[in-house]
Design an enzyme around this catalytic site. Structure first.
Site, PDB file in Angstrom:
ATOM      1  CB  SER A   1      -0.780  -0.028   1.095  1.00 38.41           C
ATOM      2  OG  SER A   1      -1.746  -1.217   1.198  1.00 38.41           O
TER       3      SER A   1
HETATM    4  N1  SAH Z   1      -0.790  -4.951   3.950  1.00 38.00           N
HETATM    5  C1  SAH Z   1      -0.091  -5.170   2.676  1.00 38.00           C
HETATM    6  C2  SAH Z   1      -0.942  -5.071   1.518  1.00 38.00           C
HETATM    7  C3  SAH Z   1      -1.150  -6.009   0.384  1.00 38.00           C
HETATM    8  S1  SAH Z   1      -2.427  -5.853  -0.771  1.00 38.00           S
HETATM    9  C4  SAH Z   1       1.272  -4.650   2.725  1.00 38.00           C
HETATM   10  O1  SAH Z   1       1.694  -3.932   3.608  1.00 38.00           O
HETATM   11  O2  SAH Z   1       2.178  -5.090   1.791  1.00 38.00           O
HETATM   12  C5  SAH Z   1      -3.638  -6.916  -0.091  1.00 38.00           C
HETATM   13  C6  SAH Z   1      -3.403  -8.317   0.303  1.00 38.00           C
HETATM   14  O3  SAH Z   1      -4.280  -8.766   0.699  1.00 38.00           O
HETATM   15  C7  SAH Z   1      -2.715  -9.070  -0.840  1.00 38.00           C
HETATM   16  O4  SAH Z   1      -1.711  -9.743  -0.395  1.00 38.00           O
HETATM   17  C8  SAH Z   1      -3.712 -10.169  -1.202  1.00 38.00           C
HETATM   18  O5  SAH Z   1      -3.446 -11.307  -1.518  1.00 38.00           O
HETATM   19  C9  SAH Z   1      -4.501 -10.373   0.070  1.00 38.00           C
HETATM   20  N2  SAH Z   1      -5.847 -10.753   0.174  1.00 38.00           N
HETATM   21  C10 SAH Z   1      -6.819 -10.486  -0.697  1.00 38.00           C
HETATM   22  N3  SAH Z   1      -7.887 -11.321  -0.177  1.00 38.00           N
HETATM   23  C11 SAH Z   1      -7.628 -11.726   1.174  1.00 38.00           C
HETATM   24  C12 SAH Z   1      -8.422 -12.819   2.062  1.00 38.00           C
HETATM   25  N4  SAH Z   1      -9.529 -13.086   1.895  1.00 38.00           N
HETATM   26  N5  SAH Z   1      -7.626 -13.110   3.127  1.00 38.00           N
HETATM   27  C13 SAH Z   1      -6.230 -12.806   3.148  1.00 38.00           C
HETATM   28  N6  SAH Z   1      -5.622 -11.983   2.378  1.00 38.00           N
HETATM   29  C14 SAH Z   1      -6.286 -11.590   1.142  1.00 38.00           C
END
Ligand code: SAH
Length: 210
Positions: free
Chosen positions: A61
């Protein structure tokens, strides 16, 4: 001081001008080395205020979003926080640096693996598991704060149920193009809602989402 240290300090000042005022949040962003959470191709851009690719079609993000959501959680040292969407692990690392005990769930095993290595390497208080985060993580519930880092069509019921009394849930809700960050506070069985518009996240995929 390295070039990265200087750039990180400049990012902290930029976030301050953009309205982030919680010193605990700013201190954590000043401490956690974002360039270690992105691949070699993106290291030079690690301290720009933008989201960056981390593989599997996912992104780390934007720093402003991480700061905004961390501030919205209103955490105290020692709070137990659940994060849905570990991704690179950066958001979890920032919360751990703020003094939280962090539990985080990720559906992509490849991302989880890399993030876990970072938590170990940096000795951070983060426990991560693979799974569908729309179900929450019942074993350690209730949580003082829950943060969802992917955009959802609605607020998954299990997450509301796993909030502690006085706890907060911060989640982007909307269509796949644009989301509003919803901030729920649980008080006496009621859920109080605040909204902030105009954010863009990758989709939350699971039983209680897309
Ligand atoms: N907090 C992360 C942001 C990653 S983007 C950071 O700091 O890098 C959002 C993430 O949510 C992705 O890696 C995606 O695979 C995950 N995601 C999407 N749906 C999900 C679910 N139902 N359960 C767990 N993770 C999920």
């Amino acid at each position: 001081m390295t070039r990265f240290d200087i750039e990180r300090q400049e990012l902290v000042e930029l976030l301050r001008t953009r309205g982030i005022s919680d010193e605990n949040v700013l201190g954590a962003i000043g401490k956690i080395e974002r360039h270690k959470f992105v691949g070699p191709l993106f290291v030079a851009k690690a301290y720009e205020d933008t989201a960056l690719p981390i593989g599997f079609d996912q992104t780390i993000s934007q720093p402003y979003t991480v700061a905004f959501m961390s501030q919205a959680l209103c955490v105290k040292r020692g709070d137990k926080i659940l994060e849905i969407g570990t991704g690179s692990g950066y958001q979890a690392a920032v919360l751990a640096a703020m003094g939280c005990r962090v539990y985080t769930v990720e559906r992509h095993l490849g991302l989880l693996d890399t993030a876990r290595k970072m938590f170990d390497q940096l000795h951070l208080n983060v426990l991560a598991k693979a799974g569908d985060g729309t179900l929450g993580w019942i074993d350690y519930a209730p949580y003082d704060g829950i943060i969802v880092t992917a955009g959802s069509p609605t607020i998954p019921e299990p997450l509301k149920a796993q909030m502690a009394e006085g706890g907060r849930l911060v989640i982007p809700v909307g269509d796949k193009q644009e989301q509003t960050i919803m901030i729920l506070t649980r008080t006496g069985g009621e859920y109080i809602l605040q909204k902030e518009t105009g954010f863009k996240f990758v989709p939350l995929i699971g039983k209680n989402a897309w």
